[in-house]
Structure formats: structure tokens, C-alpha cells
Design a protein around this motif. Structure first.
Motif, PDB file in Angstrom:
ATOM      1  N   LEU A 114       0.835  -1.201   0.000  1.00 54.17           N
ATOM      2  CA  LEU A 114       0.000   0.000   0.000  1.00 54.17           C
ATOM      3  C   LEU A 114       0.870   1.251   0.000  1.00 54.17           C
ATOM      4  N   VAL A 115       1.972   1.223   0.753  1.00 55.90           N
ATOM      5  CA  VAL A 115       2.888   2.363   0.767  1.00 55.90           C
ATOM      6  C   VAL A 115       3.475   2.581  -0.618  1.00 55.90           C
ATOM      7  N   ARG A 116       3.879   1.488  -1.273  1.00 53.82           N
ATOM      8  CA  ARG A 116       4.458   1.616  -2.606  1.00 53.82           C
ATOM      9  C   ARG A 116       3.414   2.112  -3.616  1.00 53.82           C
ATOM     10  N   THR A 117       2.187   1.601  -3.506  1.00 54.28           N
ATOM     11  CA  THR A 117       1.136   2.062  -4.408  1.00 54.28           C
ATOM     12  C   THR A 117       0.848   3.544  -4.191  1.00 54.28           C
ATOM     13  N   THR A 118       0.790   3.947  -2.925  1.00 54.56           N
ATOM     14  CA  THR A 118       0.565   5.365  -2.623  1.00 54.56           C
ATOM     15  C   THR A 118       1.679   6.223  -3.195  1.00 54.56           C
ATOM     16  N   ALA A 119       2.924   5.759  -3.033  1.00 58.44           N
ATOM     17  CA  ALA A 119       4.061   6.522  -3.556  1.00 58.44           C
ATOM     18  C   ALA A 119       4.000   6.644  -5.072  1.00 58.44           C
TER      19      ALA A 119
END
Length: 557
Positions: A114-119
Motif C-alpha cells: 500500500l505504501v508503494r502504491t501510494t508513492a
């Protein structure tokens, strides 16, 4: 059941029963909910095939099914193409550089998807860093639509899933004997011949193992397509969730679940028949060549240097969304921009001063505690038992324990919701915690099994032969030897729980929602800069957990 031969009367012979706790747990919280959900697909008012006929007759469902397979195939292809240069680079540089590259691959791999997708959304959106660079550099007159379309889905999913191909490919390269390469060069083979006749055939099993994992994961993917795709990129997992949460059509959702689950299990079964389960799981006992593959005697060819540059570019691609989160989290503007014009801790203060963020963090830690304790205990016991079992029973049990990794999370989430809602367990920590135990236990089984394969059984026999009881032997001989595997499994369990969004969407409410769920809700509506601070903190927290695990493993060894 066939058991490894031990002297008569030794307690080690009776460890087979340790598979029962995990097996019983999975029967109740995995096989039962998934089976009950799938049975709903045959409970139509006009006959058992009503929901399947509707799924086949409605164009939207047919298009979503075709889109799911198209995206899964494209993501698998992209992941394989991008993984080869990285694996080649890792195999042909000095060991110290290899360790650095491995860290560069593993850090994104362990970081929350989720962090990578948000980034990536922040990086690729219309006013994001990439479009700013292109427009200010005069390369484009207008911003390019990188996100909320097919390109966004492919970039986000490939970034998340590609490490699954890099690691087995690197192992395959390490298994190539350098003498074989020297012999081929002596016989006149050029770079293209070496690639076509030597490297590709010898690395094909590792590539297929990684590609299989990527394809199976992509079929049931939910978070990245929901956040980075548009209506034309709707996948089956999204329609399953839509039919449950919006339409309350359990039968149709179950029929769609059968379709995606059937395809996933078919791919899994074919790979297991052709290559075996060990290759899919990354057999730690796979041989490394006596003279591992390295740069040939002629040095790097022009194609080799192209692969090196491509490998470096792919590593930067893996690190880009993680690295960009930190400076953006330090901006003071309420509008996301890169690089930030002014630096401030405003959004970190916002995170720590908002009760809903702190409450969601505490919920995540509580649920992760349940997951780590349950998965580590059940998974370690099952791994000990599997190390003594041989023959068809052992292979069957190992397959059953691995299935929660194969079944798409959306199916498990909906199945658990259907099972636990009548018991009034939805909305607390235990429903989500038990679901995370199901997800995390296979990782513990795999890591502890790998540690047990490296354990010399003669040490156990010697301790027992000298009069030590089996508990004393386990505490003083076996446990220290497999402790690194147990710790690695516990870390896997923690990160699996802390990263989960799909189960949290169905098994929590406003009061019990976890940090990833709160982030998902924020990203789905509008990205508040506070989310960048949360993403940066999660990356730092994940890195701290990994470093702690490495330190503990070194001390244990």
C-alpha cells in the motif's frame, strides 16, 4: 505415514501429531469459510448454475474476467523482462555489491504494498514528480496520464510483484557453472549463442517459478488496480467486493470467486506436476555451482553492458517510490509537490496529534501481535512435524499448509466475513487477527522447514543417546539451530499482518480499523499529505524490524 528412522522409543518419532493444531486451525478458519462461500455459487433460485449463467451473460463480468487475465499476463511478462537484468547484475558483480543489490531488492519487497502504491500515485499523478520533470524539462507540453489507467496498474503491480521473479532467477544464475560458460566460449559460442543455448534454458525453471507466483498473485489482486486503475481496468477481485458490499449478491460473488480460484489452482497444480512444490517455494537446498557463474573470460560483451545498465535502471525503479516519499513527507504545503519548496515536520505532527491515526496504529499492532504469536506457534509446530513425515502424506500436508498463500485474499476475506459475522466477531481484533494467522502461517512453515533442512540430525541423535530428554534436546540443541528460521517467519508474519488491507476492509469497522485501512480510505478519496508522513514512518518501521531480525539471527548463529 513414513517417518525418518530413529532409534526405537525416541520421542522424535511421535512428532507427527504436531501437524494437527495448524491443520485444525486451517480447517476452521480457511477451508470451512472458503468452502461455504464457494457453495453459495450453486444456491441459485432457478438452479445451481444460475449465478454462473448470469456471470457469463453480463458483458461487464465477461470483460472484467478477460481484463483480469490480460493484466495478470502483462504484469507477469513485464516482471520477467525487468527481473533478468537485475538477476544477471547480481550474479556478475563482487559479493559486497551483490549484498547491496539484494538489500535494494528486498527493501521494496518487504515494504508495504500500500505504501508503494501510494508513492506511485504521488509520483505519477498529473501534477506529480514525473510529469513536473517532463514538462519543466521541455520534453512534453502537457502532463501525461500515467495513472488511473492501464499504465498505472501495470507499473504499480509490476513494482510490487517483480521481486518474486528476481530472487529465484538470481538463484538460477548462481547454479550455472562458470566452467560450462568457459567451455562454450572455447568452442566458439558468442554472446547471443550463450544467451539462447545456455543462459535461457538453465534459468528457465527459476524464471517459471517466479512467473507462476506473479501470475497467481496478479489474478486476485485488489489494492493496486482499485487505486491506480480506471473503470476499464476493473478486475474480478473488485467485482467480488462490489457484489458483497454494494449489491449483497453473495451467490454471484461466489461464482466469480470460483472462476478466479479455479484459474489460480490450475496454474498451481500444473507447476507442481511439472516442477514440484520445492521449486515454487524456492528450495533452499538447491545446489550452487562449484564455480558460480560470473563474467566470462572475454569480459562483458556489448550486450552484457546493456544488461548492466538495464539492471541499474530497474533497481532505481524499485527504489524510486520509496525514496521519494521521504522528501515529500517533509513538505509544508498542503499540496503535494516534488521537490518540496519548504521543509517542515507539519505532517508528522498531524499524524501524532490526530486520534484516529494513533488509534489505527494501535489496532494494527494488536492485530499483528495475535498474528505473530499464532502463526509462529502453529507454523513452527507444523514444520517440525513435516520434517519427520515422508511420502504422500507429507507432501499432501505441505500442500494444504501452502494453500492460504495461493488462494486470493479477497476470497478469504469474504469467506471469513460470511463465517464470523453471525458469531458477532466482526469489528474486533480477533476476527482480523485470526485471518492474519491464516495468511502468515505458511510463511512460518516455509522458513522453519528451510532451517530444519540445514540441521544435522546426528546432533539430535547424539544428545538423545547421551541421555537428554527430548524437551531438553529441543531447548539446547534444536531450537538454537532453527531460531533464525523462526525469527524470519515471525518477521514475515508481522509484515504480512501489518501490510494487509483486503481482510481489514471486510473484518473491521470504524473503531477497529487498522492503519493500512485508514490509509487506503484516504488514498481512495484524496491523498492528504499526512499519508506521506505515515508512509515514510512505515518504511522506517519496516527497515527497523528487518535490521532487528538480522541482528537477532547473527546472535542466534
Amino acid at each position: 505415514m513414513a517417518i525418518v528412522a530413529l532409534p526405537a522409543g525416541l520421542p522424535g518419532r511421535r512428532l507427527g501429531w504436531l501437524v494437527l493444531p495448524l491443520l485444525l486451525f486451517l480447517v476452521i478458519f480457511f477451508f470451512l469459510p472458503v468452502g461455504r462461500l464457494l457453495s453459495l455459487s450453486f444456491a441459485g433460485a432457478t438452479g445451481p448454475w444460475e449465478h454462473y449463467l448470469r456471470a457469463a451473460s453480463v458483458p461487464a463480468y465477461r470483460v472484467a474476467l478477460a481484463t483480469t487475465f490480460e493484466i495478470a499476463a502483462l504484469v507477469t511478462l513485464i516482471s520477467v523482462v525487468l527481473a533478468y537484468p537485475v538477476a544477471y547484475l547480481m550474479a556478475t558483480v563482487p559479493p559486497r555489491v551483490t549484498r547491496l543489490l539484494t538489500l535494494c531488492v528486498l527493501l521494496p519487497f518487504w515494504t508495504s504494498s500500500l505504501v508503494r502504491t501510494t508513492a506511485w500515485i504521488i509520483l505519477l499523478q498529473r501534477n506529480g514528480a514525473l510529469n513536473t520533470l517532463l514538462t519543466e524539462g521541455g520534453l512534453t507540453a502537457q502532463p501525461i496520464a500515467f495513472v488511473y489507467n492501464m499504465s498505472g496498474v501495470l507499473i504499480g503491480m509490476s513494482h510490487v510483484l517483480m521481486p518474486f521473479v528476481v530472487l529465484p532467477l538470481y538463484s538460477a544464475f548462481r547454479g550455472i557453472d562458470a566452467n560450462l560458460v568457459h567451455a562454450a566460449e572455447t568452442l566458439g559460442a558468442g554472446p547471443w549463442s550463450l544467451c539462447r543455448r545456455l543462459f535461457l534454458p538453465l534459468t528457465a525453471p527459476g524464471m517459471l517459478a517466479g512467473a507462476t507466483i506473479v501470475f497467481m498473485n496478479a489474478l486476485g489482486y485488489y489494492v493496486t488496480p482499485a487505486l491506480m486503475g480506471g473503470p476499464a481496468q476493473t478486475m474480478i477481485a473488485q467485482l467480488i467486493a462490489f457484489n458483497i458490499s454494494e449489491q449483497l449478491n453473495w451467490g454471484l460473488a461466489a461464482a466469480l470467486s470460483v472462476a478466479v480460484l479455479g484459474a489460480t489452482l490450475l496454474v498451481f497444480s500444473l507447476f507442481q506436476v511439472v516442477f514440484g512444490l520445492e521449486k515454487l517455494l524456492g528450495d533452499s537446498s538447491a545446489p550452487v555451482a562449484a564455480t558460480p557463474f560470473a563474467v566470462g573470460s572475454r569480459g562483458r560483451s556489448a550486450g552484457g553492458w546493456v544488461l548492466v545498465m538495464a539492471g541499474v535502471a530497474v533497481v532505481l525503479f524499485l527504489l524510486a517510490p520509496i525514496l521519494i516519499v521521504f522528501p515529500m513527507s517533509l513538505g509544508s504545503s498542503p499540496f503535494l509537490s516534488f521537490p518540496p519548496s519548504n521543509f517542515s515536520l507539519r505532517w508528522y505532527e498531524e499524524f501524532f496529534n490526530r486520534p484516529q491515526w494513533i488509534a489505527s496504529l494501535w489496532n494494527s499492532l494488536q492485530v499483528a501481535g495475535i498474528a505473530v504469536l499464532g502463526a509462529t506457534t502453529l507454523g513452527t509446530a507444523a514444520a517440525l512435524a513435516l520434517s519427520r513425515l515422508r511420502g504422500p502424506l507429507g507432501r499432501l500436508l505441505e500442500t494444504l499448509f501452502i494453500l492460504p498463500m495461493i488462494v486470493p485474499q479477497i476470497i478469504l476475506a469474504v469467506g471469513l466475513f460470511y463465517l464470523l459475522a453471525p458469531w458477532g466477531l466482526i469489528g474486533g481484533h480477533w476476527a482480523l487477527g485470526l485471518g492474519h494467522v491464516v495468511m502468515a502461517a505458511p510463511f512460518v512453515v516455509i522458513t522453519v522447514r528451510a532451517a530444519l533442512r540445514g540441521f544435522d540430525r546426528n546432533l539430535e541423535l547424539a544428545a538423545l543417546g547421551l541421555g537428554a530428554s527430548w524437551p531438553a534436546m529441543f531447548r539446547r540443541v534444536l531450537l538454537p539451530a532453527i531460531l533464525p528460521g523462526i525469527l524470519a517467519g515471525a518477521v514475515f508474519a508481522f509484515i504480512t499482518s501489518f501490510d494487509d488491507v483486503v481482510l481489514a476492509l471486510f473484518l473491521t469497522n470504524v473503531r477497529s480499523r487498522t492503519l493500512p485501512k485508514l490509509m487506503y480510505e484516504g488514498v481512495a478519496h484524496e491523498i492528504n499529505p499526512t499519508i506521506t508522513a505515515v508512509a515514510a514512518l512505515i518504511v522506517l518501521f519496516t527497515l527497523a524490524v528487518l535490521l532487528t531480525n538480522l541482528v537477532l539471527q547473527r546472535r542466534a548463529r
